[in-house]
Design a protein around this motif. Structure first.
Motif, PDB file in Angstrom:
ATOM      1  N   GLN A   9      52.908   9.868  -7.980  1.00  0.00           N
ATOM      2  CA  GLN A   9      53.490   8.536  -8.089  1.00  0.00           C
ATOM      3  C   GLN A   9      54.627   8.469  -7.242  1.00  0.00           C
ATOM      4  O   GLN A   9      54.871   7.301  -6.536  1.00  0.00           O
ATOM      5  N   SER A  10      55.690   9.659  -7.042  1.00  0.00           N
ATOM      6  CA  SER A  10      56.575   9.318  -6.169  1.00  0.00           C
ATOM      7  C   SER A  10      56.354   9.427  -4.810  1.00  0.00           C
ATOM      8  O   SER A  10      56.591   8.434  -4.030  1.00  0.00           O
ATOM      9  N   LEU A  11      55.228  10.105  -4.369  1.00  0.00           N
ATOM     10  CA  LEU A  11      54.861   9.974  -2.878  1.00  0.00           C
ATOM     11  C   LEU A  11      54.240   8.565  -2.639  1.00  0.00           C
ATOM     12  O   LEU A  11      54.447   7.951  -1.528  1.00  0.00           O
ATOM     13  N   ARG A  12      53.629   7.937  -3.573  1.00  0.00           N
ATOM     14  CA  ARG A  12      52.982   6.504  -3.480  1.00  0.00           C
ATOM     15  C   ARG A  12      54.169   5.610  -3.361  1.00  0.00           C
ATOM     16  O   ARG A  12      54.053   4.702  -2.651  1.00  0.00           O
ATOM     17  N   ALA A  62      57.466   1.922   0.211  1.00  0.00           N
ATOM     18  CA  ALA A  62      58.913   2.070   0.803  1.00  0.00           C
ATOM     19  C   ALA A  62      58.709   1.939   2.380  1.00  0.00           C
ATOM     20  O   ALA A  62      59.324   1.138   3.006  1.00  0.00           O
ATOM     21  N   THR A  63      58.109   3.015   2.753  1.00  0.00           N
ATOM     22  CA  THR A  63      57.842   3.146   4.413  1.00  0.00           C
ATOM     23  C   THR A  63      56.965   1.781   4.907  1.00  0.00           C
ATOM     24  O   THR A  63      57.475   1.225   5.911  1.00  0.00           O
ATOM     25  N   ILE A  64      56.004   1.282   4.269  1.00  0.00           N
ATOM     26  CA  ILE A  64      55.372   0.085   4.644  1.00  0.00           C
ATOM     27  C   ILE A  64      56.487  -1.172   4.689  1.00  0.00           C
ATOM     28  O   ILE A  64      56.321  -1.614   5.434  1.00  0.00           O
ATOM     29  N   GLU A  65      57.112  -1.241   3.602  1.00  0.00           N
ATOM     30  CA  GLU A  65      57.871  -2.404   3.488  1.00  0.00           C
ATOM     31  C   GLU A  65      59.179  -2.422   4.644  1.00  0.00           C
ATOM     32  O   GLU A  65      59.375  -3.369   5.357  1.00  0.00           O
TER      33      GLU A  65
END
Length: 205
Positions: free
Chosen positions: A50-53, A58-61
């Motif tokens: 879940q944290s990695l998701r 966040a990276t995509i945003e």
């Protein structure tokens, strides 16, 4: 002396059943322990996943330009440290972009002030009978506080003004604009003969 010995006879099938029961009990306890460990591992892996998701989202945003996106992670492990680093990076990028935008706006304002200030200078050489004047102005930065001008009068005299505002940049350029406007007013007063043809009277006005 006589020795007494006690002998117990048991059915081998009963003993075998007892041994089998103990083995099954041990196997059951082992299975329960294994399932417990597996459940804890699955729960921990689920948290990490879940944290990695969230990190991926966040990276995509941020890649889309949403630098105000903040990642909320409660873990105190390496994944949490990575989330904090991403939040810090996005905040620094947002601050840098804001600074760059403000700097670009200020540079544009200085360019505008420079263009306006250039219109305040005489457009060419000045020839008044035997008198000629040629001026050249190069500012140390985009604009500054140095200025000079020539104004026509109905009298047998020439109206020149040379000004040097303290400082540099847009504030000093604004002061030269005020000086230019004041000299235009004085020019009109000269034309209407409302001002005595003397420099000291001009400065008093």
């Amino acid at each position: 002396p006589y020795r007494v010995a006690t002998v117990f006879l048991r059915d081998s099938r009963v003993a075998q059943q007892q041994i089998t029961k103990e083995i099954m009990k041990t196997i059951l306890i082992t299975l329960v322990f294994f399932l417990f460990v597996l459940l804890i591992s699955y729960h921990a892996a689920g948290k990490v996943t879940q944290s990695l998701r969230k990190l991926a989202e966040a990276t995509i945003e941020i890649a889309r330009g949403n630098f105000g996106y903040k990642l909320a992670l409660q873990s105190n492990d390496e994944v949490g440290d990575l989330g904090s680093a991403i939040n810090s990076m996005s905040s620094k990028i947002e601050t840098l972009l804001s600074t760059q935008v403000e700097q670009a706006r200020q540079e544009k304002e200085l360019e505008t002030a420079k263009a306006v200030q250039q219109t305040l200078f005489p457009k060419g050489d000045i020839h008044c009978g035997p008198f000629s004047a040629t001026g050249s102005y190069v500012a140390a930065s985009e604009c500054g506080g140095d200025w000079w001008g020539h104004f026509n009068t109905n009298h047998d005299s020439q109206f020149f003004c040379v000004a040097d505002a303290t400082g540099h940049g847009a504030p000093a350029a604004i002061m030269t604009g005020i000086a230019f406007s004041s000299c235009l007013t004085m020019e009109k007063l000269y034309e209407n003969s409302q001002l005595v043809n003397a420099p000291q009277k001009l400065l008093e006005q």
